[in-house]
Design a protein around this motif. Structure first.
Motif, PDB file in Angstrom:
ATOM      1  N   ALA A 100       0.848  -1.197   0.000  1.00 27.30           N
ATOM      2  CA  ALA A 100       0.000   0.000   0.000  1.00 27.30           C
ATOM      3  C   ALA A 100       0.878   1.240   0.000  1.00 27.30           C
ATOM      4  O   ALA A 100       2.092   1.148   0.211  1.00 27.30           O
ATOM      5  CB  ALA A 100      -0.892  -0.001   1.241  1.00 27.30           C
ATOM      6  N   GLU A 101       0.244   2.388  -0.236  1.00 31.33           N
ATOM      7  CA  GLU A 101       1.026   3.637  -0.224  1.00 31.33           C
ATOM      8  C   GLU A 101       1.294   4.131   1.190  1.00 31.33           C
ATOM      9  O   GLU A 101       2.273   4.831   1.436  1.00 31.33           O
ATOM     10  CB  GLU A 101       0.281   4.700  -1.031  1.00 31.33           C
ATOM     11  N   LEU A 102       0.390   3.791   2.120  1.00 25.37           N
ATOM     12  CA  LEU A 102       0.528   4.237   3.507  1.00 25.37           C
ATOM     13  C   LEU A 102       0.255   3.067   4.448  1.00 25.37           C
ATOM     14  O   LEU A 102      -0.566   2.198   4.147  1.00 25.37           O
ATOM     15  CB  LEU A 102      -0.493   5.348   3.813  1.00 25.37           C
ATOM     16  N   TYR A 103       0.922   3.071   5.612  1.00 25.48           N
ATOM     17  CA  TYR A 103       0.665   2.030   6.615  1.00 25.48           C
ATOM     18  C   TYR A 103       0.836   2.647   7.998  1.00 25.48           C
ATOM     19  O   TYR A 103       1.837   3.335   8.257  1.00 25.48           O
ATOM     20  CB  TYR A 103       1.642   0.860   6.439  1.00 25.48           C
ATOM     21  N   ALA A 104      -0.160   2.432   8.875  1.00 24.39           N
ATOM     22  CA  ALA A 104      -0.054   2.928  10.254  1.00 24.39           C
ATOM     23  C   ALA A 104       0.585   1.819  11.090  1.00 24.39           C
ATOM     24  O   ALA A 104      -0.060   0.814  11.402  1.00 24.39           O
ATOM     25  CB  ALA A 104      -1.434   3.301  10.792  1.00 24.39           C
ATOM     26  N   ALA A 105       1.849   1.992  11.426  1.00 22.58           N
ATOM     27  CA  ALA A 105       2.621   0.941  12.115  1.00 22.58           C
ATOM     28  C   ALA A 105       2.764   1.262  13.599  1.00 22.58           C
ATOM     29  O   ALA A 105       3.007   2.422  13.951  1.00 22.58           O
ATOM     30  CB  ALA A 105       4.018   0.842  11.502  1.00 22.58           C
ATOM     31  N   PRO A 106       2.657   0.245  14.470  1.00 24.69           N
ATOM     32  CA  PRO A 106       3.026   0.464  15.870  1.00 24.69           C
ATOM     33  C   PRO A 106       4.472   0.962  15.914  1.00 24.69           C
ATOM     34  O   PRO A 106       5.333   0.387  15.228  1.00 24.69           O
ATOM     35  CB  PRO A 106       2.891  -0.924  16.503  1.00 24.69           C
ATOM     36  N   SER A 107       4.743   1.996  16.697  1.00 21.94           N
ATOM     37  CA  SER A 107       6.091   2.586  16.634  1.00 21.94           C
ATOM     38  C   SER A 107       7.163   1.586  17.065  1.00 21.94           C
ATOM     39  O   SER A 107       8.295   1.643  16.590  1.00 21.94           O
ATOM     40  CB  SER A 107       6.174   3.855  17.478  1.00 21.94           C
ATOM     41  N   TRP A 108       6.778   0.628  17.939  1.00 19.66           N
ATOM     42  CA  TRP A 108       7.803  -0.329  18.400  1.00 19.66           C
ATOM     43  C   TRP A 108       8.186  -1.336  17.319  1.00 19.66           C
ATOM     44  O   TRP A 108       9.135  -2.088  17.487  1.00 19.66           O
ATOM     45  CB  TRP A 108       7.374  -1.012  19.700  1.00 19.66           C
ATOM     46  N   HIS A 109       7.468  -1.367  16.202  1.00 17.98           N
ATOM     47  CA  HIS A 109       7.858  -2.228  15.080  1.00 17.98           C
ATOM     48  C   HIS A 109       8.926  -1.560  14.206  1.00 17.98           C
ATOM     49  O   HIS A 109       9.482  -2.209  13.323  1.00 17.98           O
ATOM     50  CB  HIS A 109       6.654  -2.512  14.165  1.00 17.98           C
TER      51      HIS A 109
END
Ligand code: NAP
Length: 217
Positions: A100-109
């Protein structure tokens, strides 16, 4: 944003390129503008349903892809270690969302990338690289003069395993299925290769090790 989604499990035809709403980062998440996404064997297990992994809380339709690199473009509440503009990469084997163009990732990942690390290399090395690293450093810490048997030595994980094993001073026997893959494994540093399509690899390993066998498979 544009994304590839799977609405029904199946073959490659199950992948659909479509327009969907942009995600927004929740608490503890970072919105990453993806520059490069890795393509993994794992993606096939999930897409085909061979290993759906229900405990991963994926629901249909879902966006495949468990690793990527890119730039942080928005930071959710309670994120302290990542700033907008940081170059980052992630890879998590129960993950999804990177085609995808955007991904909301957990910051700890997220790992921060220095400017010297290319986005494509960072995305390509996360899952296979971390796997090759933990196998050689934690699961079985390889020592100089150990002999390691590496199956699928010309695959993505296999080629990294061969290179890391050689850096650690081990002797590497790699199995492969074709002549072309023999050349790849050799170029990565494998000392010996066995084409398992033509030879019984177990018998061949015993011959190559004077009957002693290997320290780790
Ligand atoms: N646990 C983890 O964290 C983790 C992480 C990464 C990968 N993995 C697993 O490790 C394995 C290799 O992954 P990879 O990323 O290195 O995959 P890859 O780059 O696609 O390589 C797969 C290799 O497997 C061999 N193979 C045997 N049967 C196959 C088949 N039916 N279709 C395709 N390839 C086949 C092929 O080598 P030959 O033709 O020489 O046999 C090929 O080079 C997969 O099972 C993957 O799920 C696990």
């Amino acid at each position: 944003m544009k994304a590839v989604r799977v609405h029904e499990l199946g073959g490659p035809e199950a992948l659909r390129y479509e327009e969907i709403p942009d995600p927004s980062p929740k608490s503890g998440e970072v919105l990453v503008k993806i520059e490069a996404a890795g393509v993994n064997f794992l993606d096939i297990y999930y897409r085909s349903g061979f290993h759906w992994g229900g405990h991963h809380r994926r629901t249909l339709p879902y966006i495949p892809g468990a690793e990527a690199s890119g730039t942080a473009v928005e930071v959710g509440p309670e994120v302290e270690d990542i700033k907008v503009g940081d170059r980052v990469a992630y890879g998590i084997s129960n993950g999804y969302g990177s085609y995808a163009e955007l991904y909301a990732a957990p910051s700890w990942h997220l790992f921060k990338l220095t400017n010297s690390v290319d986005f494509q290399i960072a995305a390509a090395v996360m899952l296979q690289g971390m796997t090759a690293h933990y196998l050689t450093h934690t699961t079985y810490p390889l020592k100089p003069n150990d002999t390691a048997l590496i199956h699928a030595a010309a695959g993505g994980t296999g080629l990294l395993l061969v290179q890391i094993s050689k850096l650690l001073g081990a002797r590497v026997i790699g199995t492969v299925s074709t002549e072309e893959k023999t050349q790849l494994a050799r170029a990565a540093g494998a000392d010996m290769t066995i084409n398992y399509a033509k030879q019984d690899f177990a018998a061949e390993v015993r011959t190559l090790t004077d009957g002693k066998g290997v320290n780790v498979v």
